[in-house]
Every structure is written in C-alpha cells, then in structure tokens.
Design a protein around this motif. Structure first.
Motif, mmCIF file in Angstrom:
data_model
loop_
_atom_site.group_PDB
_atom_site.id
_atom_site.type_symbol
_atom_site.label_atom_id
_atom_site.label_comp_id
_atom_site.label_asym_id
_atom_site.label_seq_id
_atom_site.Cartn_x
_atom_site.Cartn_y
_atom_site.Cartn_z
ATOM 1 N N GLN A 169 3.636 -4.517 -6.192
ATOM 2 C CA GLN A 169 3.922 -5.912 -5.838
ATOM 3 C C GLN A 169 5.367 -6.268 -6.171
ATOM 4 N N GLN A 170 5.821 -5.849 -7.335
ATOM 5 C CA GLN A 170 7.192 -6.155 -7.748
ATOM 6 C C GLN A 170 8.210 -5.427 -6.870
ATOM 7 N N ILE A 171 7.902 -4.197 -6.498
ATOM 8 C CA ILE A 171 8.804 -3.440 -5.633
ATOM 9 C C ILE A 171 8.907 -4.108 -4.264
ATOM 10 N N VAL A 172 7.782 -4.548 -3.726
ATOM 11 C CA VAL A 172 7.790 -5.200 -2.408
ATOM 12 C C VAL A 172 8.586 -6.492 -2.450
ATOM 13 N N ILE A 173 8.425 -7.275 -3.489
ATOM 14 C CA ILE A 173 9.210 -8.507 -3.634
ATOM 15 C C ILE A 173 10.693 -8.172 -3.676
ATOM 16 N N TYR A 174 11.048 -7.133 -4.414
ATOM 17 C CA TYR A 174 12.441 -6.687 -4.497
ATOM 18 C C TYR A 174 12.948 -6.242 -3.124
ATOM 19 N N MET A 175 12.170 -5.423 -2.424
ATOM 20 C CA MET A 175 12.590 -4.917 -1.116
ATOM 21 C C MET A 175 12.751 -6.043 -0.099
ATOM 22 N N ALA A 176 11.907 -7.043 -0.183
ATOM 23 C CA ALA A 176 11.939 -8.132 0.796
ATOM 24 C C ALA A 176 12.997 -9.179 0.488
ATOM 25 N N ASN A 177 13.346 -9.357 -0.788
ATOM 26 C CA ASN A 177 14.158 -10.523 -1.158
ATOM 27 C C ASN A 177 15.432 -10.248 -1.933
ATOM 28 N N ALA A 178 15.637 -9.043 -2.421
ATOM 29 C CA ALA A 178 16.781 -8.785 -3.303
ATOM 30 C C ALA A 178 18.096 -8.923 -2.557
ATOM 31 N N GLY A 179 19.059 -9.453 -3.260
ATOM 32 C CA GLY A 179 20.408 -9.562 -2.716
ATOM 33 C C GLY A 179 21.257 -8.398 -3.173
ATOM 34 N N GLU A 180 22.458 -8.343 -2.646
ATOM 35 C CA GLU A 180 23.394 -7.280 -3.019
ATOM 36 C C GLU A 180 23.645 -7.327 -4.527
ATOM 37 N N THR B 24 0.827 -1.215 0.000
ATOM 38 C CA THR B 24 0.000 0.000 0.000
ATOM 39 C C THR B 24 0.854 1.256 0.000
ATOM 40 N N PHE B 25 2.073 1.176 0.526
ATOM 41 C CA PHE B 25 2.968 2.334 0.539
ATOM 42 C C PHE B 25 3.314 2.780 -0.881
ATOM 43 N N TYR B 26 3.505 1.814 -1.769
ATOM 44 C CA TYR B 26 3.878 2.115 -3.152
ATOM 45 C C TYR B 26 2.665 2.260 -4.069
ATOM 46 N N ALA B 27 1.490 1.942 -3.576
ATOM 47 C CA ALA B 27 0.281 1.998 -4.408
ATOM 48 C C ALA B 27 -0.708 3.005 -3.827
ATOM 49 N N GLU B 28 -1.628 2.548 -2.978
ATOM 50 C CA GLU B 28 -2.703 3.412 -2.498
ATOM 51 C C GLU B 28 -2.196 4.650 -1.766
ATOM 52 N N GLN B 29 -1.237 4.455 -0.858
ATOM 53 C CA GLN B 29 -0.721 5.601 -0.104
ATOM 54 C C GLN B 29 -0.005 6.592 -1.019
ATOM 55 N N SER B 30 0.702 6.066 -2.002
ATOM 56 C CA SER B 30 1.388 6.921 -2.967
ATOM 57 C C SER B 30 0.380 7.735 -3.780
ATOM 58 N N ILE C 133 18.023 3.552 -9.472
ATOM 59 C CA ILE C 133 19.148 3.754 -8.546
ATOM 60 C C ILE C 133 18.628 4.050 -7.147
ATOM 61 N N HIS C 134 17.590 4.877 -7.058
ATOM 62 C CA HIS C 134 16.988 5.199 -5.763
ATOM 63 C C HIS C 134 16.471 3.934 -5.078
ATOM 64 N N MET C 135 15.777 3.083 -5.821
ATOM 65 C CA MET C 135 15.235 1.858 -5.236
ATOM 66 C C MET C 135 16.359 0.931 -4.763
ATOM 67 N N ALA C 136 17.470 0.891 -5.487
ATOM 68 C CA ALA C 136 18.620 0.089 -5.050
ATOM 69 C C ALA C 136 19.195 0.667 -3.753
ATOM 70 N N ASP C 137 19.243 1.991 -3.654
ATOM 71 C CA ASP C 137 19.710 2.633 -2.417
ATOM 72 C C ASP C 137 18.782 2.298 -1.253
ATOM 73 N N VAL C 138 17.483 2.340 -1.501
ATOM 74 C CA VAL C 138 16.520 1.995 -0.459
ATOM 75 C C VAL C 138 16.701 0.544 -0.037
ATOM 76 N N ARG C 139 16.907 -0.356 -0.993
ATOM 77 C CA ARG C 139 17.106 -1.769 -0.667
ATOM 78 C C ARG C 139 18.338 -1.951 0.206
ATOM 79 N N ARG C 140 19.423 -1.204 -0.091
ATOM 80 C CA ARG C 140 20.623 -1.289 0.741
ATOM 81 C C ARG C 140 20.328 -0.805 2.167
ATOM 82 N N LEU C 141 19.522 0.244 2.290
ATOM 83 C CA LEU C 141 19.140 0.727 3.617
ATOM 84 C C LEU C 141 18.291 -0.301 4.367
ATOM 85 N N ILE C 142 17.417 -0.983 3.635
ATOM 86 C CA ILE C 142 16.601 -2.028 4.254
ATOM 87 C C ILE C 142 17.497 -3.166 4.728
ATOM 88 N N ALA C 143 18.471 -3.548 3.929
ATOM 89 C CA ALA C 143 19.411 -4.603 4.338
ATOM 90 C C ALA C 143 20.175 -4.176 5.593
#
Length: 133
Positions: A72-83, A34-40, A98-108
């Motif tokens: 949905q794809q962003i959430v899968i990436y945020m939850a499961n992506a590796g370095e 919902t953060f990337y969809a409805e809330q956005s 690039i921003h999404m990759a930076d966010v993923r690194r912060l999540i890790a």
C-alpha cells in the motif's frame, strides 16, 4: 492532401496512441498493490518451488499481511511522489530504496510520454479528419 501523406499521418496517430497505451499499462502495473504483494509472493513461491507460506515469508522477511501493508505504501509512493521524495520504508535496504526511486522516475517519465503521445495523436487525428473531409 496526398494519399501517402494521409496514410503516413494515420500511421503516426496509431503509433502515438499505441505508445500512450503502453505507458498507461506500465503505470497501471506500477500502481497495482497486488503486484507488490500477492503477485510478488506467488513469484517467490514459484522461484522456490513451493507454496508453503512459511518458506515464502522466511525468504521475503514479511508475512502476507505485512507485505500487503508495505505494498500500500509503495503504491501511494508510485502514484503520488514528487521529484526527490524518498520512499522511507524501514523494511527496504538502501539498494531497494534507490531502486524504488528509479522506478518512480520511470513512472513519471511514462506519465509525461503518455500525455504527450495521446495529445499529439488526438491533434493529428483532428488535423487528418479536417484535411481529408
């Protein structure tokens, strides 16, 4: 154990647990569709001063259904992506990718800090309970 040392350890347990909880909250938001969809969409509507779906869609470039699929794809990436994993969504430009990759690194980093803080808090709590009993 001296009272002030016990109090210091107890305060440290609380701080570590709080940092761990804060990291969990960040991870929870970053993996919420919902953060990337409805809330956005709601935030864009508020920024534009309208709730007209056509205006929001024109601004974002995706209708609500398309945005939900991207979310949905962003959430899968945020939850499961590796370095080094790339998001690879055609709807995102290079800067956004690039921003999404930076966010993923912060999540890790949050995942690591959460594990470390909660583990240390639990260990210190056991030591504190054992020495003060």
């Amino acid at each position: 154990m001296n009272r002030w040392i016990s109090a210091l350890f107890a305060a440290l347990v609380v701080v570590l647990a709080a940092v761990g909880a804060l990291c969990s909250a960040v991870i929870s938001v970053a993996t919420d569709e919902t953060f990337y969809a409805e809330q956005s969409r709601a935030a864009v509507g508020q920024m534009l001063g309208t709730q007209d779906e056509d205006a929001i869609t024109a601004y974002i470039g995706l209708d609500a259904q398309e945005q939900a699929q991207v979310a949905q794809q962003i959430v899968i990436y945020m939850a499961n992506a590796g370095e080094g994993d790339a998001l690879g969504l055609e709807v995102l430009n290079e800067r956004e990718t690039i921003h999404m990759a930076d966010v993923r690194r912060l999540i890790a980093l949050c995942e690591t800090v959460r594990t470390l803080c909660v583990s240390l808090a639990a260990g210190l709590a056991v030591v504190l309970a054992w020495t003060c009993a």
